[in-house]
Design an enzyme around this catalytic site. Structure first.
Site, PDB file in Angstrom:
ATOM      1  N   ASP A 101       0.864  -1.175   0.000  1.00  0.00           N
ATOM      2  CA  ASP A 101       0.000   0.000   0.000  1.00  0.00           C
ATOM      3  C   ASP A 101       0.912   1.240   0.000  1.00  0.00           C
ATOM      4  OD1 ASP A 101      -2.525   1.312   0.260  1.00  0.00           O
ATOM      5  OD2 ASP A 101      -2.267   1.431   2.415  1.00  0.00           O
ATOM      6  N   GLY A 103       3.836   1.297   1.174  1.00  0.00           N
ATOM      7  CA  GLY A 103       5.202   0.805   0.986  1.00  0.00           C
ATOM      8  C   GLY A 103       6.055   0.948   2.232  1.00  0.00           C
TER       9      GLY A 103
HETATM   10  P1  IMP Z   1       1.941  -0.456   3.842  1.00  0.00           P
HETATM   11  O1  IMP Z   1       2.420  -0.832   2.460  1.00  0.00           O
HETATM   12  O2  IMP Z   1       3.054  -0.296   4.825  1.00  0.00           O
HETATM   13  O3  IMP Z   1       1.062   0.765   3.812  1.00  0.00           O
HETATM   14  O4  IMP Z   1       1.042  -1.568   4.464  1.00  0.00           O
HETATM   15  C1  IMP Z   1       0.721  -2.722   3.847  1.00  0.00           C
HETATM   16  C2  IMP Z   1      -0.173  -3.529   4.772  1.00  0.00           C
HETATM   17  O5  IMP Z   1      -1.405  -2.832   5.015  1.00  0.00           O
HETATM   18  C3  IMP Z   1      -0.550  -4.824   4.110  1.00  0.00           C
HETATM   19  O6  IMP Z   1       0.357  -5.854   4.435  1.00  0.00           O
HETATM   20  C4  IMP Z   1      -1.930  -5.074   4.660  1.00  0.00           C
HETATM   21  O7  IMP Z   1      -1.823  -5.744   5.916  1.00  0.00           O
HETATM   22  C5  IMP Z   1      -2.498  -3.715   4.904  1.00  0.00           C
HETATM   23  N1  IMP Z   1      -3.364  -3.283   3.789  1.00  0.00           N
HETATM   24  C6  IMP Z   1      -3.117  -2.308   2.911  1.00  0.00           C
HETATM   25  N2  IMP Z   1      -4.102  -2.179   2.014  1.00  0.00           N
HETATM   26  C7  IMP Z   1      -5.010  -3.137   2.327  1.00  0.00           C
HETATM   27  C8  IMP Z   1      -6.273  -3.528   1.751  1.00  0.00           C
HETATM   28  O8  IMP Z   1      -6.774  -2.991   0.756  1.00  0.00           O
HETATM   29  N3  IMP Z   1      -6.896  -4.558   2.370  1.00  0.00           N
HETATM   30  C9  IMP Z   1      -6.397  -5.196   3.455  1.00  0.00           C
HETATM   31  N4  IMP Z   1      -5.226  -4.870   4.024  1.00  0.00           N
HETATM   32  C10 IMP Z   1      -4.534  -3.839   3.466  1.00  0.00           C
END
Ligand code: IMP
Ligand code: MG
Length: 174
Positions: A101, A103
């Site tokens: 998402d 990152g």
């Molecule tokens: P980021 O890339 O650090 O923002 O977080 C990624 C994490 O957020 C993923 O491993 C998921 O656990 C959670 N996440 C992000 N987008 C979604 C979504 O659309 N559905 C469910 N979980 C999500």
């Protein structure tokens, strides 16, 4: 507020095609070299299980549970709830994630695992939401690029629910 998950974004058949494509890329890139697969809990448990069964090289399967949080004065910190059981020094390592998402989580995790001096470190994600990225993180292997929607199913949850769907659905709040 009611949660509606009627809209299918990625069908089970499309997930199967994605698994075939990713595993053949991995099988040709690693050419039989042993691989440590690091599934990121909890979301990637289904994707990891499906992927490793299509890999042809010898694999060690391990899991980590991590989260990232952004403090007032920091770009983000990694919280490790469960660390690896194996030493990854001089090993080929593949991080397997459910979705990228912002990152933040993977950028921090990558930095942390590189300190342990693996032979190589790559990222494979089932789904990618590049429109939400706050850094320059790009997965080495990407299953399906999705729009800026909150999705559930195929391991992905909303407050712990819906991980068991065998397709991916958009969450609508009504
Ligand atoms: P980021 O890339 O650090 O923002 O977080 C990624 C994490 O957020 C993923 O491993 C998921 O656990 C959670 N996440 C992000 N987008 C979604 C979504 O659309 N559905 C469910 N979980 C999500
Ligand atoms: Mg996750």
């Amino acid at each position: 507020m009611k949660i509606n998950t009627d809209e299918v974004l990625v069908s089970h058949a499309e997930i199967e095609q994605m698994l075939e494509r990713l595993s053949s890329e991995l099988n040709s890139d690693y050419k039989g070299e042993p691989l440590v697969v690091v599934g990121i809990l909890t979301g990637a448990f289904i994707f990891t299980a499906d992927l490793v069964r299509r890999l042809e090289m010898p694999v060690i399967v391990d899991f980590m549970q991590v989260s990232s949080y952004v403090g007032e004065f920091s770009t983000g910190e990694l919280k490790i709830k469960k660390d690896l059981s194996y030493d990854i020094k001089d090993r080929n390592v593949l991080i397997v994630e459910d979705i990228i998402d912002t990152g933040r989580t993977l950028a921090l995790l990558k930095e942390k695992l590189l300190e342990r001096q693996p032979k190589s470190l790559k990222i494979c994600t089932a789904f990618d939401k590049p429109s939400r990225r706050v850094n320059d993180l790009v997965p080495d292997y990407n299953g399906i690029t999705i729009p800026d929607e909150f999705i559930v199913g195929y391991g992905l949850d909303l407050d712990g629910e819906y991980r068991d769907f065998d397709d991916v659905r958009i969450v609508r709040k009504e």
